[in-house]
Motif scaffolding. Structure first.
Motif, short mmCIF file in Angstrom:
data_model
loop_
_atom_site.label_atom_id
_atom_site.label_comp_id
_atom_site.label_asym_id
_atom_site.label_seq_id
_atom_site.Cartn_x
_atom_site.Cartn_y
_atom_site.Cartn_z
N VAL A 170 -3.29 -9.88 -6.75
CA VAL A 170 -3.01 -8.60 -7.74
C VAL A 170 -2.92 -7.68 -6.93
CG1 VAL A 170 -4.39 -6.94 -8.98
CG2 VAL A 170 -4.65 -9.01 -8.51
N LEU A 171 -0.90 -7.07 -6.83
CA LEU A 171 -0.75 -5.79 -6.44
C LEU A 171 -0.74 -4.72 -7.20
CD1 LEU A 171 2.63 -7.54 -5.45
CD2 LEU A 171 0.43 -8.12 -4.46
N ARG A 172 -1.08 -3.78 -6.28
CA ARG A 172 -1.17 -2.53 -6.90
C ARG A 172 -0.64 -1.17 -5.80
NH1 ARG A 172 -6.55 -4.21 -8.05
NH2 ARG A 172 -6.84 -4.28 -10.42
N TRP A 173 0.78 -0.55 -6.87
CA TRP A 173 0.80 1.08 -6.57
C TRP A 173 0.68 1.95 -5.79
CZ3 TRP A 173 5.14 -0.08 -4.23
CH2 TRP A 173 6.56 -0.96 -4.37
N TYR A 174 0.50 2.92 -5.05
CA TYR A 174 -0.06 4.18 -4.69
C TYR A 174 0.41 5.61 -4.55
CZ TYR A 174 -4.84 2.53 -6.27
OH TYR A 174 -6.04 1.15 -7.03
N ARG A 175 0.23 6.28 -4.65
CA ARG A 175 1.30 7.45 -4.18
C ARG A 175 0.15 8.62 -4.50
NH1 ARG A 175 6.97 10.15 -6.69
NH2 ARG A 175 6.95 12.14 -4.79
N ASP A 176 -0.36 9.28 -3.42
CA ASP A 176 -1.19 10.81 -3.63
C ASP A 176 -2.22 9.96 -4.37
OD1 ASP A 176 1.02 12.16 -2.31
OD2 ASP A 176 1.53 12.79 -3.83
N ARG A 177 -2.93 9.21 -3.91
CA ARG A 177 -4.37 8.75 -4.44
C ARG A 177 -4.36 8.07 -5.75
NH1 ARG A 177 -8.83 11.94 -0.98
NH2 ARG A 177 -8.58 11.43 1.20
N ILE A 209 4.12 5.82 -0.51
CA ILE A 209 3.78 4.82 -1.06
C ILE A 209 3.34 3.66 -0.84
CG2 ILE A 209 4.94 4.17 -3.36
CD1 ILE A 209 5.57 6.49 -3.29
N ILE A 210 1.74 3.49 -1.18
CA ILE A 210 1.91 2.57 -0.81
C ILE A 210 1.15 1.12 -1.65
CG2 ILE A 210 -0.76 1.91 -0.35
CD1 ILE A 210 -1.42 4.71 0.65
N CYS A 211 1.50 0.23 -0.77
CA CYS A 211 1.89 -1.03 -2.29
C CYS A 211 0.08 -2.29 -1.65
CB CYS A 211 2.56 -1.81 -1.77
SG CYS A 211 2.59 -3.75 -2.93
N LYS A 214 -5.66 -5.62 1.49
CA LYS A 214 -4.56 -5.55 2.18
C LYS A 214 -2.85 -4.79 1.74
CE LYS A 214 -5.46 -8.93 5.19
NZ LYS A 214 -5.14 -9.28 6.69
N GLN A 215 -2.96 -3.61 2.50
CA GLN A 215 -1.88 -2.83 2.60
C GLN A 215 -1.36 -2.54 3.02
OE1 GLN A 215 -3.45 1.36 3.64
NE2 GLN A 215 -4.86 0.21 2.16
N THR A 216 0.06 -1.98 2.72
CA THR A 216 1.79 -1.73 3.51
C THR A 216 2.00 -0.55 3.04
OG1 THR A 216 2.16 -3.75 4.00
CG2 THR A 216 3.68 -2.32 3.74
N GLN A 217 2.84 0.29 4.12
CA GLN A 217 2.73 1.57 3.69
C GLN A 217 4.14 2.30 3.58
OE1 GLN A 217 0.35 5.00 5.65
NE2 GLN A 217 -1.62 4.52 4.92
N TYR A 218 5.01 2.96 3.17
CA TYR A 218 6.04 2.94 2.35
C TYR A 218 6.90 4.51 3.11
CZ TYR A 218 11.78 2.47 1.17
OH TYR A 218 12.52 2.81 1.98
N VAL A 219 7.84 4.99 3.51
CA VAL A 219 7.35 6.40 4.10
C VAL A 219 9.10 6.21 3.33
CG1 VAL A 219 8.57 8.18 5.43
CG2 VAL A 219 6.93 6.37 5.71
N LEU A 220 8.46 7.60 2.09
CA LEU A 220 10.33 7.88 1.20
C LEU A 220 11.34 8.19 2.06
CD1 LEU A 220 9.09 8.82 -2.09
CD2 LEU A 220 10.15 7.09 -1.65
N ASP A 221 12.19 7.67 1.70
CA ASP A 221 13.67 8.14 2.11
C ASP A 221 14.10 8.67 1.17
OD1 ASP A 221 15.74 8.87 4.17
OD2 ASP A 221 17.04 6.63 4.89
N VAL A 222 14.34 9.92 1.07
CA VAL A 222 15.27 11.01 0.03
C VAL A 222 16.44 11.54 0.98
CG1 VAL A 222 15.66 12.61 -1.89
CG2 VAL A 222 13.11 10.67 -0.99
#
Length: 388
Positions: free
Chosen positions: A155-162, A197-199, A212-220
């Protein structure tokens, strides 16, 4: 008949029994569930064991142990216990190919056997997060999260600022494992640059409470901004002034251009990247200084107006201020005095006077009225008016 009894992780035990005619249960096995790479114990419980031959075989019907003696050269399998009541083997580094039914056979007058089913689960690895296209302010960004192997489906979930983000998931079976992916889309602005952003991925193969999680840093990416900061507020002749062009932008502008209105920079000016240094300032250095920066998304410029003060001129201007104020007050007093004198003269020259009104009947024209007045006609009345 067999009875089932469920235990908590890591083992799921299913009890099964085989009955011999008139002898009761002879062999009992336990079904086992283990995570890939983990350790599993396969147990055969013996009842009314009389020293007969006991054979343990793997799902391929290869004999692992024959009456407590190793028959297959696979060091991952170890005989932990062989007693009249129980045979227990230990499997290290469990693999998917180890999955299946393990045969526990007891050779008496009648051959009895039971199967212990080994189930191997696959825990998800840390998800792989990728961006579909480069994020630009004002647009949308699409992120994908991929777990190539899991069993059961992760099961995959996305999180941003909790806060959880709503994603769209899909899965595909690949042999005994599943590949799972999830995508999420949202709008971004320059303030989102650097956000995390966390998956997260989770399934039953992981210990309770583990993920298990991976953090992605937004590059805008966004257009630049520029602002000039001066090393001092008041600049006098002979001072050294340093101007700094504070630039933001993504990608960051790598070139900054300095200029002064329609004129060239002073000969003593030193421009180096974000800084412009002006040595030994004089009034001729006055003007509007500009720094400019650009990237592929836009252009920015900032202005700074330089006014070099002469200390002598400042003192002279400050000392002349009181005299100007006094002169203005005196001029105002003289003006008021003149106004008062003119008013007094005008009032003194005004005195009593008289005039005639045109009331004669039958005189239709102005000339006849004037003639009647000069001849002293009785038809005119004299009226007097006093002016005070």
């Amino acid at each position: 008949m067999g009875r089932a009894r469920r235990f908590q992780w890591p083992l799921l035990l299913l009890w099964a029994a085989a009955a011999a005619p008139g002898a009761g249960q002879e062999v009992q096995t336990e079904n086992v569930t283990v995570a890939e790479g983990g350790v599993a114990e396969i147990t055969c419980r013996l009842h009314q064991y009389d020293g007969s031959i006991v054979v343990i075989q793997n799902p391929a019907r290869q004999t692992l142990f024959f009456n407590g003696t190793r028959a297959l050269k696979d060091e991952r399998f170890q005989l932990e216990e062989f007693s009249p009541r129980r045979v227990r083997i230990r499997l290290s580094d469990a693999r998917l190919e180890d999955e299946g039914g393990y045969f526990c056979q007891l050779y008496t007058e009648d051959t009895h056997h039971q199967i212990a089913t080994l189930t191997v689960l696959v825990a998800p690895e840390n998800p792989v997060v990728e961006v579909r296209e480069q994020a630009v302010e004002g647009g949308e960004v699409e992120l994908s999260c991929l777990v190539p192997r899991s069993r059961p489906v992760a099961v995959l979930r996305w999180y941003r600022d909790r806060k959880e983000l709503k994603g769209v998931s899909s899965s595909r079976e690949n042999g005994k494992v599943w590949s799972v992916a999830s995508t999420v889309r949202f709008r971004v602005d320059r303030k989102d640059d650097g956000d995390i952003i966390i998956c997260e991925a989770q399934n039953q193969a992981l210990p309770s409470g583990h993920i298990k999680q991976t953090q992605y840093v937004l590059d805008v990416q966004y257009s630049p901004t520029a602002r000039i900061h001066a090393s001092q507020a008041v600049v006098r002749e002979g001072d050294t002034l340093m101007l700094t062009c504070a630039v933001t932008g993504n990608p960051r502008p790598n070139q900054i251009r300095w200029s002064r209105g329609n004129e060239s920079l002073p000969e003593r000016a030193e421009a180096f990247g974000e800084t412009l240094t002006l040595h030994g300032l004089v009034s001729a250095d006055n003007g509007t200084y500009t720094c400019e920066a650009s990237n592929k998304h836009g252009h920015a410029r900032a202005l700074y107006v330089l006014v070099v003060y002469d200390p002598g001129a400042v003192v002279e201007a400050q000392t002349s201020v009181p005299y100007a104020i006094v002169g203005g007050i005196l001029a105002l007093l003289v003006f008021l005095i003149i106004c008062v004198l003119v008013g007094m003269v005008w009032c003194s020259v005004r005195q009593k006077g008289s005039y005639l009104t045109h009331e004669a009947s039958g005189l239709d024209e102005q000339g006849e009225a004037r003639e009647a007045f000069l001849n002293g006609s009785d038809g005119h009345k004299r009226k007097e008016e006093f002016f005070i």
